[in-house]
Design a protein around this motif. Structure first.
Motif, PDB file in Angstrom:
ATOM      1  N   ASP A  40    -118.050 -78.897 -31.261  1.00 47.63           N
ATOM      2  CA  ASP A  40    -117.759 -78.849 -32.306  1.00 47.63           C
ATOM      3  C   ASP A  40    -117.734 -80.023 -32.807  1.00 47.63           C
ATOM      4  OD1 ASP A  40    -116.459 -76.367 -31.664  1.00 47.63           O
ATOM      5  OD2 ASP A  40    -114.355 -77.364 -31.340  1.00 47.63           O
ATOM      6  N   ALA A  41    -118.105 -81.016 -32.378  1.00 44.36           N
ATOM      7  CA  ALA A  41    -118.144 -82.396 -33.331  1.00 44.36           C
ATOM      8  C   ALA A  41    -119.700 -82.435 -33.145  1.00 44.36           C
ATOM      9  CB  ALA A  41    -118.642 -83.353 -31.782  1.00 44.36           C
ATOM     10  N   GLN A  42    -120.928 -81.775 -33.291  1.00 43.82           N
ATOM     11  CA  GLN A  42    -122.159 -81.549 -34.015  1.00 43.82           C
ATOM     12  C   GLN A  42    -121.794 -80.230 -34.826  1.00 43.82           C
ATOM     13  OE1 GLN A  42    -124.219 -81.276 -29.580  1.00 43.82           O
ATOM     14  NE2 GLN A  42    -124.901 -80.142 -30.636  1.00 43.82           N
ATOM     15  N   HIS A  43    -121.153 -78.759 -34.383  1.00 41.23           N
ATOM     16  CA  HIS A  43    -121.246 -78.505 -35.492  1.00 41.23           C
ATOM     17  C   HIS A  43    -120.622 -78.834 -37.034  1.00 41.23           C
ATOM     18  CE1 HIS A  43    -119.455 -74.309 -37.222  1.00 41.23           C
ATOM     19  NE2 HIS A  43    -120.060 -74.973 -37.799  1.00 41.23           N
ATOM     20  N   ILE A  44    -119.146 -79.693 -36.651  1.00 37.44           N
ATOM     21  CA  ILE A  44    -118.720 -80.511 -38.091  1.00 37.44           C
ATOM     22  C   ILE A  44    -119.217 -81.541 -39.113  1.00 37.44           C
ATOM     23  CG2 ILE A  44    -116.584 -81.105 -38.815  1.00 37.44           C
ATOM     24  CD1 ILE A  44    -115.014 -80.454 -35.973  1.00 37.44           C
ATOM     25  N   ALA A  45    -120.205 -82.196 -37.604  1.00 35.70           N
ATOM     26  CA  ALA A  45    -120.851 -83.202 -38.509  1.00 35.70           C
ATOM     27  C   ALA A  45    -122.329 -82.614 -38.978  1.00 35.70           C
ATOM     28  CB  ALA A  45    -121.928 -84.313 -37.187  1.00 35.70           C
ATOM     29  N   THR A  46    -122.163 -81.717 -39.147  1.00 35.49           N
ATOM     30  CA  THR A  46    -123.503 -80.913 -39.586  1.00 35.49           C
ATOM     31  C   THR A  46    -122.527 -80.420 -40.838  1.00 35.49           C
ATOM     32  OG1 THR A  46    -124.645 -80.913 -37.569  1.00 35.49           O
ATOM     33  CG2 THR A  46    -125.324 -78.682 -39.008  1.00 35.49           C
ATOM     34  N   GLU A  47    -122.140 -79.715 -40.498  1.00 35.39           N
ATOM     35  CA  GLU A  47    -121.325 -79.151 -41.851  1.00 35.39           C
ATOM     36  C   GLU A  47    -121.174 -80.481 -43.064  1.00 35.39           C
ATOM     37  OE1 GLU A  47    -121.147 -76.017 -42.705  1.00 35.39           O
ATOM     38  OE2 GLU A  47    -119.615 -74.957 -40.642  1.00 35.39           O
ATOM     39  N   LEU A  48    -120.938 -81.135 -42.591  1.00 36.39           N
ATOM     40  CA  LEU A  48    -120.823 -82.461 -43.797  1.00 36.39           C
ATOM     41  C   LEU A  48    -122.200 -83.087 -43.713  1.00 36.39           C
ATOM     42  CD1 LEU A  48    -117.745 -84.672 -41.882  1.00 36.39           C
ATOM     43  CD2 LEU A  48    -117.594 -83.002 -43.811  1.00 36.39           C
ATOM     44  N   THR A  49    -122.970 -83.561 -43.553  1.00 40.59           N
ATOM     45  CA  THR A  49    -124.317 -84.151 -43.148  1.00 40.59           C
ATOM     46  C   THR A  49    -125.198 -83.180 -44.778  1.00 40.59           C
ATOM     47  OG1 THR A  49    -124.863 -83.536 -41.648  1.00 40.59           O
ATOM     48  CG2 THR A  49    -123.979 -85.962 -41.738  1.00 40.59           C
ATOM     49  N   VAL A  50    -125.185 -81.562 -44.352  1.00 39.75           N
ATOM     50  CA  VAL A  50    -125.784 -80.799 -45.097  1.00 39.75           C
ATOM     51  C   VAL A  50    -124.933 -80.725 -46.415  1.00 39.75           C
ATOM     52  CG1 VAL A  50    -127.451 -78.909 -44.318  1.00 39.75           C
ATOM     53  CG2 VAL A  50    -127.191 -80.118 -42.371  1.00 39.75           C
ATOM     54  N   ARG A  51    -123.958 -79.195 -45.823  1.00 41.90           N
ATOM     55  CA  ARG A  51    -123.364 -78.681 -46.852  1.00 41.90           C
ATOM     56  C   ARG A  51    -122.930 -77.936 -45.797  1.00 41.90           C
ATOM     57  NH1 ARG A  51    -124.426 -72.840 -47.928  1.00 41.90           N
ATOM     58  NH2 ARG A  51    -124.166 -73.601 -50.380  1.00 41.90           N
ATOM     59  N   TYR A  52    -121.444 -77.724 -46.972  1.00 42.66           N
ATOM     60  CA  TYR A  52    -120.144 -76.610 -46.384  1.00 42.66           C
ATOM     61  C   TYR A  52    -119.980 -75.380 -46.794  1.00 42.66           C
ATOM     62  CZ  TYR A  52    -115.986 -74.587 -44.121  1.00 42.66           C
ATOM     63  OH  TYR A  52    -114.928 -74.234 -43.986  1.00 42.66           O
ATOM     64  N   VAL A  53    -119.769 -75.640 -48.638  1.00 42.43           N
ATOM     65  CA  VAL A  53    -119.533 -74.711 -49.866  1.00 42.43           C
ATOM     66  C   VAL A  53    -120.677 -74.475 -50.487  1.00 42.43           C
ATOM     67  CG1 VAL A  53    -118.269 -73.285 -51.427  1.00 42.43           C
ATOM     68  CG2 VAL A  53    -117.171 -74.118 -48.924  1.00 42.43           C
ATOM     69  N   THR A  54    -120.839 -75.462 -50.827  1.00 44.12           N
ATOM     70  CA  THR A  54    -122.156 -75.884 -52.418  1.00 44.12           C
ATOM     71  C   THR A  54    -123.065 -76.386 -51.387  1.00 44.12           C
ATOM     72  OG1 THR A  54    -120.833 -77.408 -52.906  1.00 44.12           O
ATOM     73  CG2 THR A  54    -120.183 -75.200 -53.906  1.00 44.12           C
ATOM     74  N   ASP A  55    -124.220 -76.741 -52.528  1.00 48.39           N
ATOM     75  CA  ASP A  55    -125.277 -78.051 -52.341  1.00 48.39           C
ATOM     76  C   ASP A  55    -124.559 -79.087 -53.262  1.00 48.39           C
ATOM     77  OD1 ASP A  55    -126.979 -76.347 -50.737  1.00 48.39           O
ATOM     78  OD2 ASP A  55    -127.413 -75.504 -52.894  1.00 48.39           O
ATOM     79  N   ARG A  56    -124.647 -79.930 -52.315  1.00 48.04           N
ATOM     80  CA  ARG A  56    -123.760 -81.682 -53.195  1.00 48.04           C
ATOM     81  C   ARG A  56    -124.216 -82.501 -51.939  1.00 48.04           C
ATOM     82  NH1 ARG A  56    -122.165 -82.892 -47.555  1.00 48.04           N
ATOM     83  NH2 ARG A  56    -120.694 -81.335 -46.892  1.00 48.04           N
ATOM     84  N   ALA A  57    -123.801 -83.888 -52.467  1.00 46.90           N
ATOM     85  CA  ALA A  57    -124.683 -85.526 -52.033  1.00 46.90           C
ATOM     86  C   ALA A  57    -124.471 -85.145 -49.861  1.00 46.90           C
ATOM     87  CB  ALA A  57    -124.183 -85.777 -52.708  1.00 46.90           C
ATOM     88  N   PRO A  58    -124.929 -85.209 -49.521  1.00 48.36           N
ATOM     89  CA  PRO A  58    -124.514 -85.393 -48.611  1.00 48.36           C
ATOM     90  C   PRO A  58    -123.391 -86.345 -47.645  1.00 48.36           C
ATOM     91  CG  PRO A  58    -126.397 -87.314 -48.354  1.00 48.36           C
ATOM     92  CD  PRO A  58    -126.379 -86.506 -49.490  1.00 48.36           C
ATOM     93  N   ILE A  59    -122.538 -86.010 -46.683  1.00 48.60           N
ATOM     94  CA  ILE A  59    -121.835 -87.112 -46.394  1.00 48.60           C
ATOM     95  C   ILE A  59    -121.592 -87.745 -45.061  1.00 48.60           C
ATOM     96  CG2 ILE A  59    -118.780 -86.787 -45.523  1.00 48.60           C
ATOM     97  CD1 ILE A  59    -118.475 -84.404 -47.672  1.00 48.60           C
ATOM     98  N   ALA A  60    -121.926 -89.219 -44.998  1.00 49.72           N
ATOM     99  CA  ALA A  60    -122.426 -89.663 -43.755  1.00 49.72           C
ATOM    100  C   ALA A  60    -121.504 -88.950 -42.443  1.00 49.72           C
ATOM    101  CB  ALA A  60    -122.193 -91.007 -43.885  1.00 49.72           C
ATOM    102  N   ALA A  61    -121.955 -88.791 -41.559  1.00 52.94           N
ATOM    103  CA  ALA A  61    -121.107 -88.719 -40.014  1.00 52.94           C
ATOM    104  C   ALA A  61    -122.579 -87.522 -39.188  1.00 52.94           C
ATOM    105  CB  ALA A  61    -120.745 -86.588 -40.380  1.00 52.94           C
TER     106      ALA A  61
END
Length: 194
Positions: A59-80
């Protein structure tokens, strides 16, 4: 007696639905605090540090990946960062310092005031998750925990605790990933990225 797979699945869904309903009823306030803390962290130039064992590591890996890559739309990365992925660090810490220091050592090396440490433990009793949260607090990081059952010892180590009201590990993990993904979506909206 033959095993009825369809009936088994129906029972799993029934339990899931019950836990989801109970979790939804009690999660509004702690989830809002989590989103506030994550937004403040990111806006302040900090990073989110996720950690847990077994399924919680996933779960930790999954959530961090969603933040650094994208969740809904292409956007700037979030540091995770998921502190569960560096096999050299994990094996060296486990071997040289002991498994209990697995996350504490990485937080001591990577964490800074302004970061947000998010520990995940279905039992709330994982010694290495508790030690990671304690180290994060000592270093001035904000702390959040995802737990289950009665919350274990998480409340003693985290500023905000999101406890899933279930004693079934699978149901707790299902709610943890739902809450984690909701965090990703809410954070994208708060930051104006989606």
């Amino acid at each position: 007696m033959t095993f009825d797979a369809a009936a088994y699945l129906d029972g799993e869904f029934a339990e899931h639905d019950d836990v989801a309903r109970k979790t939804r009823a009690m999660m509004g306030a702690p989830f809002a605090k989590l989103v506030d803390m994550a937004e403040a962290c990111v806006r302040g130039g900090g990073k989110l540090l996720f950690f847990g064992n077994g399924g919680s590591a996933g779960d930790a890996q999954h959530i961090a990946t969603e933040l650094t890559v994208r969740y809904v739309t292409d956007r700037a990365p979030i540091a995770a960062i998921a502190l569960t992925t560096d096999t050299s660090a994990l094996t060296a810490i486990g071997n040289d310092l002991g498994f209990e220091q697995l996350f504490a050592r990485q937080i001591a090396a990577l964490g800074r005031a302004g970061d947000l440490a998010i520990g995940i433990s279905t039992s709330g009793k994982s010694p290495n998750v508790l030690a990671g949260l304690a180290t994060a607090r000592a270093l001035g990081l904000a702390t959040v925990a995802f737990g289950g059952k009665d919350g274990g010892e998480l409340a003693n180590h985290a500023d905000v605790v999101l406890v899933v009201p279930s004693n079934t590990t699978a149901r707790i993990q299902e709610m943890h990933i739902l809450i984690g993904q909701a965090l990703c979506g809410a954070l994208e909206k708060r930051l104006g990225l989606s």
